[in-house]
Design a protein around this motif. Structure first.
Motif, PDB file in Angstrom:
ATOM      1  N   UNK A 224      37.452 -55.638  -1.589  1.00  0.00           N
ATOM      2  CA  UNK A 224      37.729 -55.668  -3.033  1.00  0.00           C
ATOM      3  C   UNK A 224      36.430 -55.765  -3.842  1.00  0.00           C
ATOM      4  N   UNK A 225      35.484 -56.544  -3.333  1.00  0.00           N
ATOM      5  CA  UNK A 225      34.200 -56.705  -4.031  1.00  0.00           C
ATOM      6  C   UNK A 225      33.471 -55.374  -4.130  1.00  0.00           C
ATOM      7  N   UNK A 226      33.472 -54.616  -3.032  1.00  0.00           N
ATOM      8  CA  UNK A 226      32.775 -53.320  -3.024  1.00  0.00           C
ATOM      9  C   UNK A 226      33.469 -52.349  -3.982  1.00  0.00           C
ATOM     10  N   UNK A 227      34.794 -52.304  -3.926  1.00  0.00           N
ATOM     11  CA  UNK A 227      35.547 -51.375  -4.782  1.00  0.00           C
ATOM     12  C   UNK A 227      35.323 -51.714  -6.260  1.00  0.00           C
ATOM     13  N   UNK A 228      35.493 -52.981  -6.606  1.00  0.00           N
ATOM     14  CA  UNK A 228      35.364 -53.369  -8.015  1.00  0.00           C
ATOM     15  C   UNK A 228      33.921 -53.211  -8.520  1.00  0.00           C
ATOM     16  N   UNK A 229      32.957 -53.554  -7.674  1.00  0.00           N
ATOM     17  CA  UNK A 229      31.548 -53.375  -8.076  1.00  0.00           C
ATOM     18  C   UNK A 229      31.279 -51.894  -8.352  1.00  0.00           C
ATOM     19  N   UNK A 230      31.773 -51.032  -7.468  1.00  0.00           N
ATOM     20  CA  UNK A 230      31.542 -49.583  -7.633  1.00  0.00           C
ATOM     21  C   UNK A 230      32.198 -49.074  -8.914  1.00  0.00           C
ATOM     22  N   UNK A 231      33.425 -49.523  -9.163  1.00  0.00           N
ATOM     23  CA  UNK A 231      34.141 -49.084 -10.377  1.00  0.00           C
ATOM     24  C   UNK A 231      33.374 -49.524 -11.625  1.00  0.00           C
ATOM     25  N   UNK A 232      32.894 -50.770 -11.612  1.00  0.00           N
ATOM     26  CA  UNK A 232      32.182 -51.257 -12.799  1.00  0.00           C
ATOM     27  C   UNK A 232      30.800 -50.628 -12.948  1.00  0.00           C
ATOM     28  N   UNK A 233      30.172 -50.268 -11.844  1.00  0.00           N
ATOM     29  CA  UNK A 233      28.898 -49.542 -11.931  1.00  0.00           C
ATOM     30  C   UNK A 233      29.139 -48.197 -12.628  1.00  0.00           C
ATOM     31  N   UNK A 234      30.211 -47.510 -12.234  1.00  0.00           N
ATOM     32  CA  UNK A 234      30.509 -46.209 -12.845  1.00  0.00           C
ATOM     33  C   UNK A 234      30.883 -46.355 -14.320  1.00  0.00           C
ATOM     34  N   UNK A 235      31.688 -47.370 -14.620  1.00  0.00           N
ATOM     35  CA  UNK A 235      32.107 -47.603 -16.008  1.00  0.00           C
ATOM     36  C   UNK A 235      30.903 -47.915 -16.896  1.00  0.00           C
ATOM     37  N   UNK A 236      30.035 -48.818 -16.426  1.00  0.00           N
ATOM     38  CA  UNK A 236      28.874 -49.188 -17.236  1.00  0.00           C
ATOM     39  C   UNK A 236      27.836 -48.068 -17.263  1.00  0.00           C
ATOM     40  N   UNK A 237      27.847 -47.200 -16.271  1.00  0.00           N
ATOM     41  CA  UNK A 237      26.970 -46.033 -16.308  1.00  0.00           C
ATOM     42  C   UNK A 237      27.339 -45.162 -17.505  1.00  0.00           C
ATOM     43  N   UNK A 238      28.631 -44.994 -17.676  1.00  0.00           N
ATOM     44  CA  UNK A 238      29.118 -44.197 -18.807  1.00  0.00           C
ATOM     45  C   UNK A 238      28.747 -44.860 -20.143  1.00  0.00           C
ATOM     46  N   UNK A 239      29.025 -46.162 -20.235  1.00  0.00           N
ATOM     47  CA  UNK A 239      28.754 -46.895 -21.480  1.00  0.00           C
ATOM     48  C   UNK A 239      27.254 -46.872 -21.804  1.00  0.00           C
ATOM     49  N   UNK A 240      26.427 -47.160 -20.792  1.00  0.00           N
ATOM     50  CA  UNK A 240      24.975 -47.226 -21.030  1.00  0.00           C
ATOM     51  C   UNK A 240      24.403 -45.857 -21.367  1.00  0.00           C
ATOM     52  N   UNK A 241      24.936 -44.819 -20.732  1.00  0.00           N
ATOM     53  CA  UNK A 241      24.441 -43.464 -21.034  1.00  0.00           C
ATOM     54  C   UNK A 241      24.705 -43.136 -22.500  1.00  0.00           C
ATOM     55  N   UNK A 242      25.906 -43.474 -22.956  1.00  0.00           N
ATOM     56  CA  UNK A 242      26.243 -43.211 -24.357  1.00  0.00           C
ATOM     57  C   UNK A 242      25.372 -44.056 -25.298  1.00  0.00           C
ATOM     58  N   UNK A 243      25.170 -45.330 -24.934  1.00  0.00           N
ATOM     59  CA  UNK A 243      24.412 -46.230 -25.806  1.00  0.00           C
ATOM     60  C   UNK A 243      22.921 -45.904 -25.822  1.00  0.00           C
ATOM     61  N   UNK A 244      22.363 -45.578 -24.674  1.00  0.00           N
ATOM     62  CA  UNK A 244      20.906 -45.450 -24.579  1.00  0.00           C
ATOM     63  C   UNK A 244      20.386 -44.040 -24.798  1.00  0.00           C
ATOM     64  N   UNK A 245      21.233 -43.049 -24.596  1.00  0.00           N
ATOM     65  CA  UNK A 245      20.733 -41.669 -24.732  1.00  0.00           C
ATOM     66  C   UNK A 245      21.275 -40.939 -25.958  1.00  0.00           C
ATOM     67  N   UNK A 246      22.250 -41.523 -26.622  1.00  0.00           N
ATOM     68  CA  UNK A 246      22.842 -40.791 -27.760  1.00  0.00           C
ATOM     69  C   UNK A 246      21.952 -40.895 -28.991  1.00  0.00           C
TER      70      UNK A 246
END
Lengths: 246, 141
Positions: A224-246
């Motif tokens: 569960x730790x691996x799955x949730x960590x991976x999901x949140x890495x992907x989610x925050x990748x999206x958020x950070x890309x929008x915040x930092x590159x837009x």
């Protein structure tokens, strides 16, 4: 409702983790041990994956830009931007979510079911801070180094395979690497790495720390730790890309 | 003195402790006897604050222990000792490191002083080189 309950528990654990440590000197040696365990022992896998990743990106870019109107340096340029902007921070984040995440969750989970965490609490030690804070500090300090290493090895991997297969010359590849370089991309990769390091460590620690039961539950918590960590890495990748590159 | 007033504890709706009241006086040895699964460990862990009770009060002398915050509980816990069923030794550490742990955490002793103390404690329970299961308990003691 369960998701809010879990989020509340996660925040409460973080509050416990970030309370003032009992003895700073002990934490210093713990951080050094965690850097060795979670960081230095990850160099091998990061290096291997980065080299192959750089090689594949170079080959794919070369085969997709086979056009006499497109300059050859585009291969180096595409490899550099792909590695710098996405692959090194995100892919390495996902790999570390698997390696480091399962390590943290199983270690804490085993300590929980064998009552070692209870023993710490009985002694008056803030077990959450003692066990989790050094891991967070270690990964936040060391993971940016892993990302930098990954960028360098990825670019070298792309160059070596590109030149070996003859899809690009050394001169064109280097020209592409240097062309229209934006230094902010490195800052962007490091910011993402630090956020991912925090997410991977805290989410994995959360699932490991709250295990109840026996070895079966430790395994489940680790997954569960691996799955949730991976999901949140992907989610925050999206958020950070929008915040930092837009 | 430890006083329990009408203590109840349940896990996900399943009641394990129901309206337990008891007084454990200083200097006396008390036994809690019951069938497997009757809640002895839960009671003990509730007394030392490892489980939060649902109802009732637990006093250490005149201090209402179960209502203390984390730092309040921490101070009282430093005066507690508990021997766990599975020993709860740090299995990735050596015997010496296990015994030295509280000295590292709570004292300003030098390395030599800590080693002297560790050797003194280990000699008292006759642990020389090897640790088998029954001896694990002695390390904890």
């Amino acid at each position: 409702m369960k998701i809010f309950h879990l989020f509340g528990e996660y925040i409460l654990l973080l509050v416990k983790v970030f309370t003032k440590p009992e003895r700073g000197k002990i934490y210093y040696s713990l951080i050094v041990k965690e850097i060795d365990k979670l960081g230095i022992h990850s160099i091998g896998i990061v290096a291997i994956i980065s080299a192959f990743m750089g090689a594949v990106i170079t080959l794919q870019t070369a085969y997709n830009t086979e056009n006499p109107f497109l300059p050859e340096y585009l291969i180096g340029l595409a490899a550099r931007d792909s590695i710098l902007l996405e692959f090194s921070s995100t892919i390495i984040g996902l790999i570390l979510a698997g390696k480091v995440g399962s390590n943290i969750a199983s270690e804490l989970g085993t300590m929980r079911v064998t009552e070692q965490i209870d023993a710490l609490e009985i002694m008056g030690v803030n077990s959450a801070s003692y066990l989790i804070l050094p891991k967070i500090v270690a990964t936040i300090l060391f993971n940016p180094f892993l990302t930098m290493l990954s960028i360098v090895i990825g670019i070298i991997g792309g160059w070596s395979v590109g030149v070996f297969t003859g899809v690009v010359t050394t001169q064109s590849y280097i020209e592409g690497i240097r062309y229209a370089f934006i230094p902010y991309y490195i800052t962007y990769a490091i910011i993402k790495t630090i956020v991912f390091a925090f997410l991977i460590t805290t989410i994995s620690a959360f699932y490991g720390y709250r295990v109840q039961g026996g070895s079966l539950e430790v395994g489940q918590a680790s997954t569960r730790a691996v799955v949730m960590s991976s999901v949140f890495v992907l989610l925050f990748n999206l958020i950070l890309t929008q915040l930092l590159l837009s | 003195m430890i006083t329990l007033n009408h203590v109840s504890k349940s896990f996900e709706g399943r009641e394990v402790l129901s309206d337990i009241s008891a007084v454990f006086e200083k200097g006396k040895t008390n036994l809690i006897i019951g069938q497997s699964g009757s809640g002895k460990t839960v009671l003990l862990k509730s007394i030392v604050g490892l489980h939060d009770i649902n109802e009732g009060e637990i006093y250490f002398n005149d201090i209402l222990f179960n209502k203390l915050n984390f730092s309040g509980k921490k101070e009282i816990r430093k005066k507690m000792g508990m021997l766990f069923q599975g020993s709860a030794l740090f299995d990735s550490s050596t015997v010496e490191e296990n015994v030295m742990f509280p000295l590292d955490m709570f004292t300003d002793m030098t390395k030599e002083e800590k080693l002297d103390r560790v050797n003194f404690c280990l000699n008292r329970v006759n642990i020389i080189n090897s640790i088998i299961y029954s001896l694990q308990k002695l390390v904890v003691v």
